[in-house]
Enzyme design. Structure first.
Site, mmCIF file in Angstrom:
data_model
loop_
_atom_site.group_PDB
_atom_site.id
_atom_site.type_symbol
_atom_site.label_atom_id
_atom_site.label_comp_id
_atom_site.label_asym_id
_atom_site.label_seq_id
_atom_site.Cartn_x
_atom_site.Cartn_y
_atom_site.Cartn_z
ATOM 1 N N GLU A 2 0.854 -1.213 0.000
ATOM 2 C CA GLU A 2 0.000 0.000 0.000
ATOM 3 C C GLU A 2 0.880 1.251 0.000
ATOM 4 O OE1 GLU A 2 -1.658 0.933 3.891
ATOM 5 O OE2 GLU A 2 -3.430 1.842 2.999
ATOM 6 N N ASN B 299 -7.018 6.228 -2.027
ATOM 7 C CA ASN B 299 -5.918 5.321 -1.714
ATOM 8 C C ASN B 299 -6.087 4.130 -2.667
ATOM 9 O OD1 ASN B 299 -4.110 3.525 -0.575
ATOM 10 N ND2 ASN B 299 -4.661 4.016 1.539
ATOM 11 N N LYS C 70 -9.406 2.044 -2.152
ATOM 12 C CA LYS C 70 -9.666 1.522 -0.797
ATOM 13 C C LYS C 70 -11.040 1.951 -0.278
ATOM 14 C CE LYS C 70 -7.165 1.360 3.683
ATOM 15 N NZ LYS C 70 -5.876 1.816 4.281
ATOM 16 N N GLU D 48 -6.301 8.882 7.587
ATOM 17 C CA GLU D 48 -6.779 8.466 6.253
ATOM 18 C C GLU D 48 -8.146 9.062 5.937
ATOM 19 O OE1 GLU D 48 -6.034 4.635 4.444
ATOM 20 O OE2 GLU D 48 -5.064 4.018 6.287
ATOM 21 N N CYS E 166 -4.955 -2.874 2.783
ATOM 22 C CA CYS E 166 -4.694 -2.773 4.219
ATOM 23 C C CYS E 166 -5.926 -3.016 5.096
ATOM 24 C CB CYS E 166 -4.020 -1.442 4.542
ATOM 25 S SG CYS E 166 -3.308 -1.486 6.207
ATOM 26 N N ASN F 161 0.192 -0.929 5.523
ATOM 27 C CA ASN F 161 1.093 -0.150 6.391
ATOM 28 C C ASN F 161 0.432 -0.216 7.756
ATOM 29 O OD1 ASN F 161 3.061 2.081 4.798
ATOM 30 N ND2 ASN F 161 1.302 1.415 3.589
HETATM 31 N N1 CDT Z 1 -3.100 1.562 6.410
HETATM 32 C C1 CDT Z 1 -4.039 0.998 7.174
HETATM 33 O O1 CDT Z 1 -5.158 0.810 6.733
HETATM 34 N N2 CDT Z 1 -3.670 0.651 8.406
HETATM 35 C C2 CDT Z 1 -4.611 0.159 9.364
HETATM 36 C C3 CDT Z 1 -4.246 0.623 10.730
HETATM 37 C C4 CDT Z 1 -5.439 0.791 11.500
HETATM 38 S S1 CDT Z 1 -5.141 1.679 12.964
HETATM 39 C C5 CDT Z 1 -5.991 3.152 12.715
HETATM 40 C C6 CDT Z 1 -4.723 -1.364 9.366
HETATM 41 O O2 CDT Z 1 -5.855 -1.855 9.408
HETATM 42 O O3 CDT Z 1 -3.734 -2.074 9.397
#
Ligand code: CDT
Length: 310
Positions: free
Chosen positions: A46, A106, A123, A142, A168, A193
């Site tokens: 991502e 995204n 996304k 985000e 993600c 990420n």
């Molecule tokens: N990038 C991303 O979607 N990361 C999220 C972190 C969530 S914490 C607010 C994940 O689900 O891994």
């Protein structure tokens, strides 16, 4: 047999000061390794081209837009597209997309062996928050910088099979996998990420977070009898740690390859798309076993509706 050699290209940290060209050089080094392994398809994470910028609170839209790509391919990524075409290697990677009419997504694209973009995904499940949150140990903005994707969960035919993508946080939602499962998906690719600690629960560290990450990808794969390739951007970005643990999961939900580092690291596995057939024809033969008359709530309702008080 419909075998393809898949290379999951985990990326280590990308610092805020690193430019796209430096990152693309790293991506091309991983592509070189993938070529040596005869890979048909390389999967990057991502927001591959930059640091995970949603951790920074910004008010100036001009500054925000510096993290976005208005064209794909563009000057920075053109060498990557060219190399992939020369190698006859398909690829997928994520980036922040600014559309010609000013929308921010995204996004990830799937590029086939001839260099054509055959799949695009934006996304859907955006995590985090839209305003600065002083109660979190770090920000995850985000919802401030992106709009929810407007393409649904499309699948497409390429590499001799049926492919789809998510990004993600989407991996945590069974609806993501089932939407593609209902279109016969045989391989889902995704990048992530994921911070190593929970910004709202400091005792939740990398072991628990990786357990959840594996859990959702393994169950999504099993319940839809599909391959899942999940690729991290990992390591410490300007002091913000993210876990690695990139995995390739077979259609029985088993992990067949897993990254061991938090750096640039390539996992290679030969995936037979025909391995998806048995599950799709037996326990997860949706046409025979699903009972949609009982699933209405799943699309009619967002939050929880409790039963009446006793
Ligand atoms: N990038 C991303 O979607 N990361 C999220 C972190 C969530 S914490 C607010 C994940 O689900 O891994």
């Amino acid at each position: 047999m419909r075998e393809i050699i898949v290379a999951a290209a985990q990326m280590g940290a990308i610092q805020k000061a690193e430019g796209r060209q430096q990152v693309v050089a790293r991506m091309m080094a991983l592509m070189e390794q993938a070529k040596a392994a005869d890979a048909d398809f390389i999967v990057y994470p991502e927001l591959t081209l930059t640091t995970f910028f949603p951790r920074y609170y910004m008010e100036d839209q001009g500054e925000v837009d510096t993290w976005f790509e208005a064209e794909m391919p563009n000057a920075a990524t053109q060498p990557l597209f060219q190399r992939a075409r020369e190698y006859g290697m398909a690829m997928t990677f994520g980036f922040a997309e600014l559309t010609p009419d000013g929308h921010h997504f995204n996004t990830s694209v799937h590029v086939d062996k001839s260099g054509a973009i055959v799949g695009k995904y934006r996304k859907v499940h955006l995590p985090g928050h839209g305003e600065f949150d002083p109660d979190r140990s770090f920000q995850h903005l985000e919802k401030r910088y992106f709009e929810p994707g407007d393409l649904g969960f499309p699948v497409y035919r390429t590499l001799g099979g049926v492919f789809g993508m998510c990004i993600c946080n989407d991996r945590r939602w069974p609806e993501t996998y089932r939407s593609m499962g209902l279109q016969g998906v045989e391989m889902i690719t995704l990048g992530y990420n994921t911070p190593s600690v929970n910004s709202q629960k400091s005792e939740e560290g990398p072991e628990k977070r990786m357990f959840h990450s594996d859990l959702v990808m393994q169950s999504g794969a099993y319940q839809n009898s599909t391959w899942v390739v999940g690729v991290a951007k990992a390591g410490s970005e300007d002091g913000h740690p993210m876990f690695g643990g990139s995995i390739i999961v077979n259609p029985e939900g088993e992990i067949v390859a897993k990254a061991v580092s938090e750096d640039d690291e390539l996992l290679v596995h030969t995936c037979d798309l025909d391995d998806t057939v048995f599950g799709k024809q037996t326990i997860f033969d949706f046409a025979r076993h699903r009972r949609i008359e009982h699933y209405g709530r799943i699309t009619a309702q967002v939050g929880v509706e409790l039963p009446p008080e006793e």
